[in-house]
Design a protein around this motif. Structure first.
Motif, PDB file in Angstrom:
ATOM      1  N   UNK A 240      -1.761  -2.220 -25.700  1.00 32.65           N
ATOM      2  CA  UNK A 240      -2.283  -2.037 -27.047  1.00 32.65           C
ATOM      3  C   UNK A 240      -3.062  -3.258 -27.527  1.00 32.65           C
ATOM      4  N   UNK A 241      -2.608  -4.444 -27.138  1.00 32.43           N
ATOM      5  CA  UNK A 241      -3.331  -5.658 -27.514  1.00 32.43           C
ATOM      6  C   UNK A 241      -4.714  -5.682 -26.881  1.00 32.43           C
ATOM      7  N   UNK A 242      -4.790  -5.253 -25.633  1.00 30.59           N
ATOM      8  CA  UNK A 242      -6.087  -5.175 -24.969  1.00 30.59           C
ATOM      9  C   UNK A 242      -6.988  -4.144 -25.652  1.00 30.59           C
ATOM     10  N   UNK A 243      -6.393  -3.050 -26.118  1.00 35.35           N
ATOM     11  CA  UNK A 243      -7.155  -2.018 -26.825  1.00 35.35           C
ATOM     12  C   UNK A 243      -7.678  -2.562 -28.160  1.00 35.35           C
ATOM     13  N   UNK A 244      -6.855  -3.329 -28.851  1.00 34.04           N
ATOM     14  CA  UNK A 244      -7.285  -3.893 -30.131  1.00 34.04           C
ATOM     15  C   UNK A 244      -8.427  -4.888 -29.937  1.00 34.04           C
ATOM     16  N   UNK A 245      -8.346  -5.705 -28.880  1.00 30.52           N
ATOM     17  CA  UNK A 245      -9.426  -6.653 -28.613  1.00 30.52           C
ATOM     18  C   UNK A 245     -10.737  -5.929 -28.332  1.00 30.52           C
ATOM     19  N   UNK A 246     -10.640  -4.850 -27.580  1.00 28.12           N
ATOM     20  CA  UNK A 246     -11.843  -4.095 -27.257  1.00 28.12           C
ATOM     21  C   UNK A 246     -12.460  -3.472 -28.515  1.00 28.12           C
ATOM     22  N   UNK A 247     -11.614  -2.919 -29.368  1.00 28.22           N
ATOM     23  CA  UNK A 247     -12.117  -2.317 -30.597  1.00 28.22           C
ATOM     24  C   UNK A 247     -12.712  -3.367 -31.528  1.00 28.22           C
TER      25      UNK A 247
END
Length: 826
Positions: A240-247
């Motif tokens: 989820x942290x990786x997803x937030x960084x991407x967004x």
């Protein structure tokens, strides 16, 4: 023998030189390789000693060597066979490692990508690229790198483990489950796979059933293994942290909404249309990067209706005809160029002919009295000429506020001999009244300026102001300039059946043309894939704009065909209609409007008005293209509709005798009624007759042309009834007159040419004086000019033609020449 021995000796020497050259070349290549390897080992030793800057410099020197510069490219999947390729590949990898130690991730990624382009079979290199991509939050590149690493080695666990996280991050759950299955086949206690599998089933329950067969090869214990909550949270939080960084990287900075490049000077439809058009042109022609046409236009500046307090108090309702300012007259206060002209409140488009006739008769009576009074005022005797001259001289020597208007007609009459002057009788004056009197009478029939303002003028102005302001309030939230243009056209089309202010027609047409280029098409009324209100509004809007467009084409046809003999207006369209005539969407939109006409439930009110206008448009368009048979069919449909049971029911409901549909914003064919349709049918018949005359002229049968046209001339003068008939002269008449004159000139019959041209000139002048609209008047002016040219040519060729003319004809010719001269002088 001696010669053969010499040749053998020569060939032996050449062979020795060739072997020496080859040996020198081989030795040079080996020296290059030795030099390159020595430089590589030097850089590698410096790297081991943590002397990174010197090592990096040595690697770059190695890349500049001739061996590495001339290294041949190899196929990616076949490994490195050339020593230069091996050195280049290792150099790029080592440079990437040095950059990573300096935390220069971008540079490290570039060197790794250079290396992988030389050899894509190294799974470790792909893994490094994937890890760097994760640190740079380049998720698609990370996915590609890990997938390529698994292509090189399907059992490479680090690539598989990271790929599972990446696929969950980008929400590619189906592919993620596939690789989780591959991982669980190797390790049934793979905690990341177990946690993310259940998380995916929780977020998308349908995948549990869809992927059931996928996990049949796995150990059954995968359904019973429990992962501690702390580890499960850590695994999910990592993804989820990786997803937030991407967004966070994909979020763009919020740009302010666009503002109108041309602010509204007044709350009028014309000013609003010009502002929207200026905004569209700015967005499509400004320097790149250009804003999106779908970006919201901020209209909040126009929330307050009182901010535009400089709206004029009494703007004219119709075109105001003003004389050019005189140099001796004090200048009046300047009027702003953007002064608006308000539109009139909506009225019933179907009006009674009885009402029109009654109002017209009252106006005619009052105007007739004014004309008679004007004639008496302007009648001065010949003896008063010198007095007028002396008075004008005194006026020039004094400082007066107004310059006396010169009556050129009266001045020119004094130069004529008495036998060429027309009789001074009331009947003759009414028949050959001067241009000024006729112009004034027509101006009185169509009042302008303050005289045209009724007691409700302020109400009209406030109504337009309020309507425009309400439009702006309703469209504060919009989808950009194209949506605003479409909504503007939909609203303005509802006001088409009342008279628009000047220049609004051009603005509406320009907006429609610009908007239509970006539109995929009108909604299909047969599919009903959107609301009926939207379909109805779009059909009425397109019908309105296409009527305006056809009106311009017809005007262009009339103007371009006025100077020389031409074919029938309903013939094949000429080049003056434009190379793209009739456009890319005209026929398609016309078909959609026809579909809508068949859907009566789309129009709870006004269906008859809409369908008659559709077929009226189609009939005139077909006539313009020369499709006479189809045009006649559509005219007949209009007649049937106006005489249908629904039309009779409407007449009974409104207590009207005849249904008349007024289209006041069209310059041609602005009235639709049974009588007008009959006139159009007669015009088509005359048009076909004119086509026959044109054909005879083109064939050189000039005698037949003269025989057909000459009997239509009226050489006995024009009484009041004939004078009124001239007002309804067919549009083909100028061409008939010019064809007749040209045929007589071709036959060299100069006497008859002079006589017939004089009669035709009289008709042209009367038509020119009685024409109110611009296009027909311009055509008759051009016709009169052409007839005068022919008269001059006839007299130059045969001077006896003038002597054989009757006195009455000469008097009329002089009168017409004076009227034409006075016309141009004014």
């Amino acid at each position: 023998m001696i010669r053969i021995a010499a040749l053998n000796a020569s060939s032996t020497v050449e062979g020795e030189h060739e072997e020496t050259f080859k040996g020198h070349k081989t030795q040079t290549k080996e020296a290059q390789e030795a030099e390159a390897f020595a430089l590589y080992h030097k850089a590698l030793d410096l790297q081991k000693l943590d002397r990174y800057d010197e090592s990096s410099q040595a690697y770059h020197q190695l890349l500049d060597t001739r061996l590495l510069q001339e290294v041949p490219l190899s196929e990616e999947r076949k490994g490195l066979k050339h020593p230069g390729l091996m050195l280049k590949y290792s150099t790029f990898k080592n440079l990437a490692q040095l950059a990573a130690k300096r935390d220069d991730l971008e540079t490290a990624m570039e060197y790794n990508l250079e290396a992988v382009m030389l050899d894509s079979t190294d799974v470790n290199l792909w893994y490094k690229i994937g890890c760097l991509a994760l640190r740079l939050v380049r998720i698609p590149l990370a996915r590609h790198a890990f997938e390529e690493g698994l292509q090189c080695n399907p059992d490479h666990w680090p690539c598989l483990d990271n790929l599972v996280t990446v696929l969950y991050t980008i929400c590619d759950y189906s592919t993620c489950l596939y690789f989780i299955c591959k991982a669980l086949e190797r390790d049934c206690r793979y905690s990341k796979g177990l946690v993310l599998k259940e998380k995916i089933f929780e977020e998308q329950p349908s995948l549990r059933k869809d992927s059931f067969r996928m996990f049949l090869k796995c150990d059954l214990s995968i359904h019973d293994v429990d992962v501690c909550e702390e580890e499960a949270n850590r695994i999910v939080e990592e993804a989820l942290e990786l997803r937030r960084k991407r967004r966070a990287l994909s979020v763009k900075e919020e740009e302010p909404d666009l503002k109108l490049t041309q602010p509204l000077p007044f709350f009028t439809w014309k000013c609003l249309g010009e502002s929207l058009l200026a905004m569209y042109r700015h967005l499509t022609t400004c320097e790149p990067p250009r804003p999106s046409l779908g970006k919201r236009i901020d209209l909040t500046d126009y929330k307050d209706v009182t901010q535009l307090d400089h709206v004029p108090q009494n703007p004219p309702l119709t075109d105001k005809v003003t004389d050019p300012p005189s140099t001796s007259t004090p200048s009046a206060p300047a009027v702003p160029a953007t002064e608006p002209t308000p539109t009139i409140s909506t009225t019933n488009p179907v009006v009674s002919s009885q009402t029109i006739n009654d109002s017209t008769s009252v106006q005619d009576q009052s105007n007739g009295d004014k004309i008679k009074k004007g004639v008496k005022r302007r009648r001065i005797t010949e003896d008063a000429g010198e007095t007028a001259k002396r008075r004008s001289a005194r006026v020039r020597n004094t400082k007066c506020k107004k310059e006396e208007r010169i009556d050129f007609q009266e001045l020119l009459i004094k130069f004529l001999p008495s036998r060429l002057r027309k009789p001074d009788s009331e009947e003759e004056e009414d028949s050959f009244g001067n241009y000024e009197m006729q112009s004034n009478s027509k101006t009185e029939n169509f009042p302008t300026g303050d005289q045209a303002m009724s007691f409700d003028s302020t109400t009209f102005m406030e109504s337009e102001k309020q309507d425009v302001h309400q439009f702006l309030l309703d469209n504060l939230e919009n989808g950009g300039i194209l949506e605003l243009m479409m909504r503007y056209l939909k609203v303005i089309a509802q006001k088409f059946l009342v008279k628009w202010p000047p220049a609004l027609t051009d603005v509406v047409l320009n907006i429609y043309t610009s908007w239509r280029k970006h539109s995929s098409g009108l909604p299909n009324p047969l599919l009903r894939d959107c609301k009926n209100q939207h379909i109805r509004d779009m059909m009425v809007m397109s019908l309105t704009c296409m009527e305006l467009q056809l009106d311009q084409w017809l005007l262009a046809k009339v103007k371009t065909g006025a100077v020389s003999p031409r074919k029938c207006p309903a013939g094949i369209p000429d080049e003056n209609l434009g190379p793209d005539f009739p456009g890319a969407h005209f026929l398609e939109d016309q078909m959609m409007m026809g579909f809508a006409a068949s859907q009566r439930d789309l129009f709870p009110d006004g269906w008859l008005n809409y369908v008659v206008r559709v077929y009226w448009l189609k009939a005139r368009f077909l006539a313009l293209q020369g499709e006479m048979e189809q045009a006649l069919e559509n005219f007949d449909i209009c007649t049937d509709l106006l005489q249908s049971s629904e039309a009779k029911a409407y007449k009974g409901k409104e207590n009207e005798d005849v249904i008349v549909i007024k289209l006041p914003n069209l310059q041609l064919d602005s009235t639709v009624s049974v009588e007008e349709i009959e006139n159009s049918l007669k015009s088509l018949e005359r048009c076909q007759s004119l086509e026959e005359i044109q054909r005879l002229h083109d064939m050189g049968d000039y005698s037949s042309v003269v025989r057909l046209v000459c009997p239509t001339l009226c050489s006995s003068g024009y009484n009041r009834n004939k004078h009124l008939d001239l007002i309804n002269s067919p549009p083909e008449r100028p061409t008939q007159l010019l064809l007749m004159q040209d045929s007589l000139l071709k036959l060299s019959d100069f006497k008859q040419c002079f006589q017939c041209s004089e009669v035709a000139l009289n008709e042209a002048v009367q038509q020119m004086m009685n024409s109110t609209s611009g296009a027909p008047k311009e055509e008759w002016v051009a016709t009169a000019a052409q007839l005068l040219t022919g008269i001059d040519l006839s007299l130059s060729s045969d001077s006896c033609a003038l002597q054989e003319s009757t006195v009455a004809h000469l008097v009329r010719l002089c009168s017409n020449l004076i009227q034409v001269t006075a016309n141009y002088a004014h």
